[in-house]
Design a protein around this motif. Structure first.
Motif, PDB file in Angstrom:
ATOM      1  N   SER A   1       0.855  -1.187   0.000  1.00  0.00           N
ATOM      2  CA  SER A   1       0.000   0.000   0.000  1.00  0.00           C
ATOM      3  C   SER A   1       0.893   1.240   0.000  1.00  0.00           C
TER       4      SER A   1
ATOM      5  N   ASP B   1      -1.752   9.426  -6.543  1.00  0.00           N
ATOM      6  CA  ASP B   1      -2.771   8.380  -6.436  1.00  0.00           C
ATOM      7  C   ASP B   1      -2.450   7.505  -5.240  1.00  0.00           C
TER       8      ASP B   1
ATOM      9  N   THR C   1      -2.927   3.611  -3.476  1.00  0.00           N
ATOM     10  CA  THR C   1      -3.261   2.184  -3.604  1.00  0.00           C
ATOM     11  C   THR C   1      -3.279   1.577  -2.206  1.00  0.00           C
TER      12      THR C   1
ATOM     13  N   THR D   1      -7.811  -4.858  -3.517  1.00  0.00           N
ATOM     14  CA  THR D   1      -7.002  -3.677  -3.846  1.00  0.00           C
ATOM     15  C   THR D   1      -7.916  -2.515  -4.210  1.00  0.00           C
ATOM     16  N   TYR D   2      -7.620  -1.361  -3.599  1.00  0.00           N
ATOM     17  CA  TYR D   2      -8.382  -0.137  -3.889  1.00  0.00           C
ATOM     18  C   TYR D   2      -7.403   0.923  -4.383  1.00  0.00           C
ATOM     19  N   THR D   3      -7.771   1.619  -5.456  1.00  0.00           N
ATOM     20  CA  THR D   3      -6.936   2.675  -6.025  1.00  0.00           C
ATOM     21  C   THR D   3      -7.784   3.904  -6.310  1.00  0.00           C
ATOM     22  N   THR D   4      -7.243   5.083  -5.971  1.00  0.00           N
ATOM     23  CA  THR D   4      -7.932   6.339  -6.279  1.00  0.00           C
ATOM     24  C   THR D   4      -6.917   7.385  -6.713  1.00  0.00           C
ATOM     25  N   THR D   5      -7.357   8.263  -7.623  1.00  0.00           N
ATOM     26  CA  THR D   5      -6.509   9.382  -8.073  1.00  0.00           C
ATOM     27  C   THR D   5      -6.995  10.699  -7.499  1.00  0.00           C
TER      28      THR D   5
END
Length: 770
Positions: A202, A250, A252, A265-269
């Protein structure tokens, strides 16, 4: 992720092809494929199947053990199918179908691990527990070993917990170049339970023109709770060359429920937010220190300052802002302070006034400074805390001791004055200076005597009384009072002076004592016996004996209870058959008191007293009587008023404390029971061996010394009669010579007593050592 899916599809296809080929070989006529020999059995090792819980749609690894019976290999290949079953045992999902590679084969156990599997998320399995069934085929040379429809355990399909970024929570939106930055945001966990975060996988990813960096997360407890969670990054350096750049960022997050074999898994920008790299005012905490007389030590109730230096390390002026000081102790202070504008490149000093309060649980108090105004940019602090040690103030007392008995000194007597300044507080104190005077009388020191003395450092002064009768007045005064090292002020102290009046008078009175055995050290129990004689030489008149104490021990020196050795009612000191004492016991000690009703004063030069007692049979074979000069208590019965009832010095002729240390042997009233020896080993040069024994009737006897081989070296006959042996205790002395008058050689000999009338014998070994 796409590569992993393609690889999984290729492996699955290869496994199916292999499975079909192997199945075709089994069914094709003429192909030499054999079935399982009757002796070979396969089974899954109970509880070896893993994992317990997984997420659908995310790859995971399967492991299990196959137990074989009478199988020695080789293992060419194995085909495996793993199915999940519903409550009605119908297949709801196949998580693996293909060739499985074993990890090892040892002691009949085939171990499989890292068998990559997958639950197809398109099946939409409901979150619950499913039974696991294995179909397994082991190929070895031309043999096939099947394990069909084997229940392996169960797998729980987990409900996926999802994460969502809380819009607008990301900070900062601008960062300065050349410094570390920390990025923060809020994330919402949608679910009913806590999830664990894999901090290794992460990260925040920050990128700009020619710049890219990954920084790990700083999440409390490495876990997220249902609802809103605040996430921070570890510090990441923004290069100075990025000034004017816009950075993208971003996040993760790899997370899982406790026990899950795979992770989500989580991803954001952050809604494609860009961060501006701009010049900004930057402050830095340079130092925090304690300002006091003896920092870091202070007294409880003492006022001191916590000094904080803050610098502006940027090229822009820093507007006013607020700081706060906190501590982990009980001291009193105003916590918040305002910092005025700090010009670029300058620094400023801020003081916090503190009143020290001692916390008995936490005497070491830590003060910490932090900036509390939002959006004030800070460089990493060089120092943001300071420590004080809070103590109780020094509380002093001047004490003294004179080793003088009730204020009286003998002419020319040496005596000692012991001084000490005690400190009952916690803080240290400086040395003091004292002045000692004797009013002009020469005591062997300067008058006045002026010296330094340390706190809690004893000072002994040796003095000597003059050789004439007089009265001495000794006065001591502290002329320099110690100061408390924490405050630099005069320490709390009581009296700083004292006076002692001493009387010098002639007191040359002394008792010389000694003791000796009155007869033999051989004792027959239950009969009254004189054990020793006490001799006292009174070289001065007017002396009274108060008491005499003796102690009892076994032959090894261990204390014996006095009442177990003798009959106390019969014990005492006699003079001319008159009992002078009354005896009392306490443990191993027998104390004989000279009561007022008995004659206890004498003026003649010498006094001899005999100790008599009846020894008990329970005293054992040997016991020891000890008497020391210090166990005799004597006092002046008359003389100068200054010495009446004062103790009289008691000593021995050789100046030692030991008066008597005699060992007694208790024996039965028989020849063998009473035969004892004194001085064994015997040195003929220094002493004679002393043999004692008891005759129950008048009788002649023979005394002989033999070697260990029976050769006679010495013989004497003792004939009964008016000049010969009589009934009772007998003593024979041997000087270590043979019948020819020569000293025998070193060695062990046997002493033999023979009663002539009865022929009764007794023997003892004696060593000769020159």
């Amino acid at each position: 992720m796409i590569r992993r899916a393609l690889l999984y599809i290729l492996l699955l296809c290869a496994s199916l092809v292999c499975f079909e080929i192997c199945g075709a070989l089994e069914k094709q006529p003429g192909v030499p494929v054999q079935k399982v020999p009757a002796a070979v059995e396969l089974s899954i090792v109970p509880n070896s199947f893993a994992p317990d819980s997984v997420y659908a749609g995310v790859p995971f690894d399967i492991s299990f053990d196959i137990l074989t019976t009478d199988f020695s290999g080789p293992i060419d290949s194995a085909v495996l199918t793993v199915d999940l079953l519903s409550a009605t045992d119908s297949v709801v999902a196949t998580v693996f179908n293909g060739v499985a590679e074993h990890e090892f084969f040892n002691s009949g156990v085939i171990r499989y691990s890292s068998v990559e599997s997958l639950i197809d998320s398109a099946l939409n399995l409901s979150p619950e527990e499913y039974n696991v069934r294995l179909y397994y085929r082991l190929y070895s040379e031309s043999n096939v070993f099947p394990l069909d429809d084997s229940a392996a355990g169960s797998i729980i399909v987990l409900q996926k917990a999802s994460l969502e970024y809380v819009g607008g929570s990301f900070i900062p939106v601008s960062v300065p170049p050349g410094l570390n930055a920390i990025f923060e945001c809020d994330i919402t966990l949608i679910g009913d339970s806590v999830v664990l975060v894999d901090n290794i996988q992460s990260y925040f990813h920050i990128a700009g023109q020619g710049f890219s960096a990954l920084t790990e997360l700083a999440i409390s407890g490495d876990s997220l709770i249902p609802g809103t969670n605040h996430i921070m990054s570890e510090p990441v350096a923004i290069p100075a060359g990025q000034l004017g750049d816009s950075l993208s960022v971003d996040l993760t997050v790899v997370y899982r429920h406790h026990g899950a074999a795979n992770a989500l898994t989580y991803t954001t920008t952050f809604d494609d937010l860009l961060i501006a790299v701009v010049e900004m005012p930057v402050i830095q905490l340079d130092s925090v220190s304690i300002s006091s007389f003896n920092a870091p030590n202070v007294n409880s109730g003492q006022e001191f300052d916590v000094k904080c230096w803050i610098s502006n390390v940027s090229t822009l002026d820093q507007p006013p802002f607020d700081i706060r000081m906190t501590s982990d102790g009980s001291s009193l202070f105003v916590s918040d302070r305002s910092v005025p504008e700090i010009v670029a490149g300058e620094d400023t000093e801020i003081l916090f006034d503190v009143l020290a309060v001692l916390d008995s649980v936490n005497p070491v108090e830590i003060f910490e400074i932090e900036v509390i105004t939002p959006d004030v940019l800070q460089a990493e602090p060089l120092d943001d805390n300071a420590v004080v040690i809070i103590e109780e103030p020094a509380v002093l007392a001047l004490t003294h001791f004179l080793d003088v008995e009730q204020g009286y000194l003998n002419r020319g007597q040496e005596f000692r004055l012991l001084l000490q300044i005690w400190n009952a507080g916690g803080s240290n104190a400086t040395n003091a200076r004292y002045e000692l005077t004797s009013g002009g009388i020469d005591l062997g020191i300067e008058d006045p005597l002026v010296e330094m003395i340390g706190v809690m450092v004893p000072r002994g002064i040796v003095l000597q009384a003059p050789d004439y009768d007089t009265t001495i007045t000794i006065t001591l005064t502290l002329v320099d009072i110690p100061t408390d090292v924490n405050t630099g002020q005069r320490a709390l102290i009581g009296d700083t002076t004292f006076e002692e009046i001493l009387i010098v008078q002639s007191q040359d009175m002394e008792l010389l004592v000694g003791a000796e055995l009155t007869a033999s050290s051989l004792v027959l129990p239950d009969g009254q016996k004189e054990l020793f004689q006490l001799n006292v030489n009174n070289i001065t008149d007017y002396v009274r004996l108060d008491s005499v104490s003796i102690t009892f021990a076994d032959k090894d020196g261990h204390p014996l209870n006095a009442q177990s050795v003798l009959n106390v009612a019969t014990a005492g000191l006699y003079r001319n058959d008159t009992l002078w004492t009354e005896a009392v016991t306490q443990g191993d000690r027998l104390t004989m008191c000279f009561c007022d009703s008995l004659e206890a004063d004498w003026t003649e030069g010498n006094l001899s007293l005999v100790f008599r007692a009846a020894v008990l049979a329970s005293a054992g074979n040997e016991f020891r009587i000890g008497l020391k000069a210090s166990d005799l208590v004597a006092r002046y019965s008359d003389g100068p008023p200054s010495v009446i009832n004062q103790p009289v010095t008691v000593t021995t002729a050789d100046g030692s404390d030991v008066v008597l240390g005699a060992v007694y042997t208790t024996a039965k009233a028989t020849l063998g029971g009473s035969f004892t020896i004194r001085y064994n080993p015997c040195n003929p040069v220094l002493e004679r061996a002393e043999f004692q024994f008891y005759l129950d009737r008048p009788s002649g006897f023979e005394f002989r010394m033999l070697t260990l081989t029976g050769e006679e070296v010495y013989s004497r006959d003792y004939v009964a009669g008016t000049t010969g042996p009589d009934q009772g205790l007998q003593t024979v002395l041997w000087n270590g010579h043979n019948d020819e008058g020569f000293v025998v050689v070193n060695g062990v000999y046997i002493a033999v007593i023979t009663v002539l009338e009865t022929g009764e014998q007794a023997r003892l070994k004696v060593a000769v050592l020159k």
